[in-house]
Design a protein around this motif. Structure first.
Motif, PDB file in Angstrom:
ATOM      1  N   GLY A  66      78.175  81.097  26.929  1.00  0.00           N
ATOM      2  CA  GLY A  66      77.663  81.990  27.957  1.00  0.00           C
ATOM      3  C   GLY A  66      78.410  83.305  28.003  1.00  0.00           C
ATOM      4  O   GLY A  66      77.816  84.373  28.213  1.00  0.00           O
ATOM      5  N   LEU A  67      79.720  83.251  27.788  1.00  0.00           N
ATOM      6  CA  LEU A  67      80.524  84.469  27.798  1.00  0.00           C
ATOM      7  C   LEU A  67      80.299  85.296  26.542  1.00  0.00           C
ATOM      8  O   LEU A  67      80.359  86.528  26.578  1.00  0.00           O
ATOM      9  N   ASP A  69      77.441  85.484  25.063  1.00  0.00           N
ATOM     10  CA  ASP A  69      76.166  86.150  25.345  1.00  0.00           C
ATOM     11  C   ASP A  69      76.363  87.315  26.314  1.00  0.00           C
ATOM     12  O   ASP A  69      75.769  88.389  26.137  1.00  0.00           O
ATOM     13  N   LEU A  70      77.203  87.117  27.328  1.00  0.00           N
ATOM     14  CA  LEU A  70      77.466  88.189  28.288  1.00  0.00           C
ATOM     15  C   LEU A  70      78.136  89.373  27.607  1.00  0.00           C
ATOM     16  O   LEU A  70      77.784  90.532  27.862  1.00  0.00           O
ATOM     17  N   ARG A  73      75.581  91.323  25.762  1.00  0.00           N
ATOM     18  CA  ARG A  73      74.743  92.144  26.632  1.00  0.00           C
ATOM     19  C   ARG A  73      75.498  93.354  27.172  1.00  0.00           C
ATOM     20  O   ARG A  73      74.898  94.386  27.466  1.00  0.00           O
ATOM     21  N   TRP A 174      87.827  91.865  38.464  1.00  0.00           N
ATOM     22  CA  TRP A 174      86.368  91.736  38.506  1.00  0.00           C
ATOM     23  C   TRP A 174      85.743  92.702  39.509  1.00  0.00           C
ATOM     24  O   TRP A 174      84.606  93.136  39.317  1.00  0.00           O
ATOM     25  N   TYR A 187      73.343  92.750  33.118  1.00  0.00           N
ATOM     26  CA  TYR A 187      74.418  91.776  33.289  1.00  0.00           C
ATOM     27  C   TYR A 187      75.153  91.935  34.621  1.00  0.00           C
ATOM     28  O   TYR A 187      76.117  91.211  34.880  1.00  0.00           O
ATOM     29  N   ASP A 189      74.321  91.136  37.673  1.00  0.00           N
ATOM     30  CA  ASP A 189      74.263  89.927  38.495  1.00  0.00           C
ATOM     31  C   ASP A 189      75.236  88.863  37.995  1.00  0.00           C
ATOM     32  O   ASP A 189      75.769  88.086  38.797  1.00  0.00           O
ATOM     33  N   ASP A 190      75.460  88.816  36.684  1.00  0.00           N
ATOM     34  CA  ASP A 190      76.402  87.832  36.134  1.00  0.00           C
ATOM     35  C   ASP A 190      77.815  88.094  36.647  1.00  0.00           C
ATOM     36  O   ASP A 190      78.533  87.159  37.024  1.00  0.00           O
ATOM     37  N   ILE A 191      78.204  89.364  36.644  1.00  0.00           N
ATOM     38  CA  ILE A 191      79.542  89.712  37.132  1.00  0.00           C
ATOM     39  C   ILE A 191      79.636  89.463  38.630  1.00  0.00           C
ATOM     40  O   ILE A 191      80.626  88.893  39.124  1.00  0.00           O
ATOM     41  N   ARG A 193      77.948  87.392  40.469  1.00  0.00           N
ATOM     42  CA  ARG A 193      77.945  85.957  40.767  1.00  0.00           C
ATOM     43  C   ARG A 193      79.318  85.343  40.519  1.00  0.00           C
ATOM     44  O   ARG A 193      79.809  84.544  41.327  1.00  0.00           O
ATOM     45  N   ARG A 194      79.945  85.720  39.423  1.00  0.00           N
ATOM     46  CA  ARG A 194      81.279  85.185  39.139  1.00  0.00           C
ATOM     47  C   ARG A 194      82.299  85.659  40.172  1.00  0.00           C
ATOM     48  O   ARG A 194      83.187  84.906  40.575  1.00  0.00           O
TER      49      ARG A 194
END
Length: 207
Positions: A66-67, A69-70, A73, A174, A187, A189-191, A193-194
Motif C-alpha cells: 500500500g505504501l 502504491d502511495l 501516486r 504528517w 493521495y 485522503d490517504d495522508i 486518514r493516516r
C-alpha cells in the motif's frame, strides 16, 4: 518452470514496449536487461527445484504494498527513477533490503537531484536499520532540501517515526506533509486518514 516464466516475462516486456510506443533506440536496453536476468538465472537458479517463497530477512522490515502504491501516486510510476524503484521494490519484497538500498543508490548516482529516489532511500534505510538512523535522516533531509514543497519526504520520515513509536514526531511530520499536499491531489485522503488514525492512537495512549 523458471524458464517458462522468464520467457513469458520477456514476451510481456516487449509487448509493453510496443503498446507504450517506446522508441526503438531503448529496446536494446530492455533486451540487455532480460539477457542479464537469464544469465543470472542460468548461473544461480535451480530450474529443477520446486518453487518456494523467499523469506524476508529478520533484520529488516518488509516494504508495504500500500505504501509503495502511495509513493507511486505521490511521485509518479514511470520514467528512469520509476524503473530503479521497480527493481528496488522487487528486492524489498524478497527480503533483500541491503540490495534494495544499493539499487536506489544506483539511481541516485545517475541523478543526484531526484527527490523521489532520496525519499525512497530514506525509507529503505529506515526499514533496513529498523530505526530513523543518521543515514536515513540525511536522505530525507536531502530530499526536502531539493524540493521543500514536496509532501513525500515529511510523510515517509513520519512513517519511520511511527515505526520507532515516536508518535509525537510522526504527527508533526504528517501534519507538514498534509499541509504541503494540494487539495485536489488523489493521495491527500490517504495522508489525512493516516494522520487521523495516528491522532486517535495518541489520544487512546494518553488516557
Amino acid at each position: 518452470m523458471g524458464w517458462i516464466v522468464l520467457l513469458l516475462l520477456a514476451v510481456c516486456a516487449f509487448a509493453a514496449l510496443v503498446l507504450l510506443k517506446v522508441p526503438r533506440a531503448l529496446w536494446s536496453m530492455v533486451g540487455a536487461a532480460l539477457m542479464l536476468a537469464a544469465a543470472g538465472y542460468a548461473w544461480q537458479g535451480s530450474p529443477g527445484q520446486p518453487a518456494s517463497l523467499a523469506q524476508p530477512g529478520r533484520d529488516a522490515l518488509v516494504a508495504d504494498e500500500g505504501l509503495i502504491d502511495l509513493r507511486a501516486r505521490m511521485f509518479g510510476r514511470f520514467g528512469i527513477d520509476g524503473a530503479y524503484l521497480t527493481a528496488a521494490d522487487a528486492l524489498a519484497r524478497s527480503g533483500s533490503s541491503r540490495y534494495e538500498v544499493q539499487a536506489i543508490l544506483g539511481g541516485i548516482r545517475r541523478d543526484g537531484r531526484s527527490v523521489q529516489l532520496w525519499t525512497a532511500l530514506g525509507d529503505a534505510l529506515a526499514r533496513h536499520d529498523r530505526q530513523l538512523s543518521p543515514a536515513a535522516q540525511l536522505a530525507f533531509d536531502r530530499a526536502a532540501q531539493l524540493d521543500p514543497r514536496n509532501p513525500g519526504p515529511p510523510f515517509f520520515r513520519g512513517l519511520a517515526l511511527v515505526r520507532m513509536n515516536d508518535f509525537a514526531g510522526a504527527e508533526q511530520a504528517w501534519q507538514r506533509a498534509l499541509a504541503l499536499t494540494p487539495v485536489d491531489a488523489a493521495y491527500r485522503d490517504d495522508i489525512a486518514r493516516r494522520l487521523f488514525m495516528l491522532r486517535q492512537l495518541r489520544a487512546t495512549l494518553d488516557r
